[in-house]
Design an enzyme around this catalytic site. Structure first.
Site, PDB file in Angstrom:
ATOM      1  CG  ASP A 113      80.028  27.247 -70.852  1.00 42.55           C
ATOM      2  OD1 ASP A 113      80.410  26.792 -71.942  1.00 42.55           O
ATOM      3  OD2 ASP A 113      79.044  26.803 -70.235  1.00 42.55           O
ATOM      4  CG  LEU A 125      80.086  30.295 -65.816  1.00 45.18           C
ATOM      5  CD1 LEU A 125      80.752  30.747 -67.111  1.00 45.18           C
ATOM      6  CD2 LEU A 125      78.616  30.027 -66.040  1.00 45.18           C
ATOM      7  CB  SER A 182      73.855  20.183 -66.003  1.00 45.66           C
ATOM      8  OG  SER A 182      74.012  19.091 -66.892  1.00 45.66           O
ATOM      9  CD  GLU A 195      74.234  14.256 -68.079  1.00 44.71           C
ATOM     10  OE1 GLU A 195      73.856  13.320 -67.354  1.00 44.71           O
ATOM     11  OE2 GLU A 195      74.545  14.101 -69.274  1.00 44.71           O
ATOM     12  CE1 TYR A 213      78.467  18.824 -63.564  1.00 41.38           C
ATOM     13  CE2 TYR A 213      76.793  17.774 -64.936  1.00 41.38           C
ATOM     14  CZ  TYR A 213      77.549  18.883 -64.597  1.00 41.38           C
ATOM     15  OH  TYR A 213      77.392  20.054 -65.296  1.00 41.38           O
ATOM     16  CE  LYS A 258      76.765  22.283 -62.799  1.00 41.02           C
ATOM     17  NZ  LYS A 258      77.047  23.732 -62.676  1.00 41.02           N
TER      18      LYS A 258
END
Length: 303
Positions: A14, A86, A135, A137, A158, A162
């Site tokens: 990204d 990012l 995310s 997720e 993770y 996030k």
């Protein structure tokens, strides 16, 4: 004068696409670079020029999201108009193996950056707009389709990290009046994607099997469904968030969900191969807690 942007994670997929986009818009771009014994700038080498030569609009600064002092120093040096966070330990399966490191980089790293930003603005640094890359997720086991109002149910270290970063961003926006947007980004891929991620793992294996360099591809859960888009489009969405009148949170997605099995079938068929002869299940690639289905509703972002 040109707008000035600071990108953490600039050497990632990204980061590379975002750097291209911002440079095309006349930005002066600054990136945070982790120290390594090997060069890790492959994705942005075509954009970078030796500063001794002059005429470059891209500058790199050594720093790390685990180092608050370095973050503050870079922020004061660059004095950006926009920040794109990012940087992350972004591999979901790996986060189960290194949960503490993942939390340190993804959750506390964002907190360190926001604290540095708060101090920078409070001490006369001028207005700064910040994008926090979240995310899909974070939705975890919440049933699809998922939008900004869907409850978060993270299923990995993770995702939990996030999610902490997401709420830190919301809190700093509300508590200190900072212009901070959360982009809740569903899966986005490209030829620049890291080769340990499933999309590139599959396409790379197809090429190698076609050329006789390997025979088998080992994967985890083939029935997991994901909303896959193109990374170049998603970084444009990040930029657009920061051009709005007020900060907000946005889901960025295609609205279409596909299984890993479908990805495998299409990729192997493209090369004239029967995937069933080459793909095998390996339990090592199955997550302890799986996310079964992600499909984003990006109506708000489109509007």
């Amino acid at each position: 004068m040109a707008k000035r942007a600071l990108i953490t994670g600039i050497t990632g997929q990204d980061g590379a696409y975002l750097t291209e986009l911002l440079l095309s818009k006349g930005y002066e771009v600054h990136g945070l670079l982790r120290r390594a014994s090997l060069f890790n700038t492959d994705r942005i080498d075509h954009l970078y020029h030796d500063p001794h030569v002059g005429g470059t609009s891209l500058s790199l600064h050594y720093g790390d999201l685990t180092d608050g002092t370095a973050l503050r120093r870079v922020l004061e040096t660059v004095a950006p108009d926009e920040i794109y966070n990012l940087g992350a330990q972004s591999h979901v399966k790996v986060s189960f193996e290194v949960p503490e490191y993942t939390a340190d980089v993804v959750a506390l790293g964002t907190l360190r950056l926001l604290e540095a930003l708060r101090d920078h603005v409070a001490h006369g640094g001028g207005p700064v707009r910040c994008d926090q890359a979240g995310s899909s997720e974070m939705f975890g086991s919440a049933p699809p389709p998922q939008n900004e109002g869907t409850p978060f149910q993270p299923r990995s270290p993770y995702a939990a990290s996030k999610l902490a970063a997401h709420w830190y961003a919301v809190n700093y926006r509300e508590a200190y009046g900072l212009f901070i947007c959360n982009g809740i980004l569903f899966n986005h891929e490209s030829p620049r994607r890291g080769e340990t991620f499933v999309s590139r793992k599959v396409t790379r294996a197809v090429g190698r099997i076609r050329e006789g360099l390997q025979q088998k591809l080992f994967l985890g859960n083939l029935e997991a469904r994901r909303d896959w888009g193109f990374a170049g489009d998603y970084v444009e969405a990040m930029w657009l968030m920061l051009q709005q009148e007020a900060p907000d949170d946005y889901v960025v997605a295609t609205g279409q969900s596909r299984s890993v099995r479908e990805l495998v079938e299409i990729a192997f068929a493209e090369a004239g191969l029967d995937w069933r002869r080459h793909v095998e299940l390996d339990q090592r690639y199955v997550r302890p807690t799986e996310v079964d289905a992600l499909e984003g509703d990006a109506s708000k972002a489109r509007e």
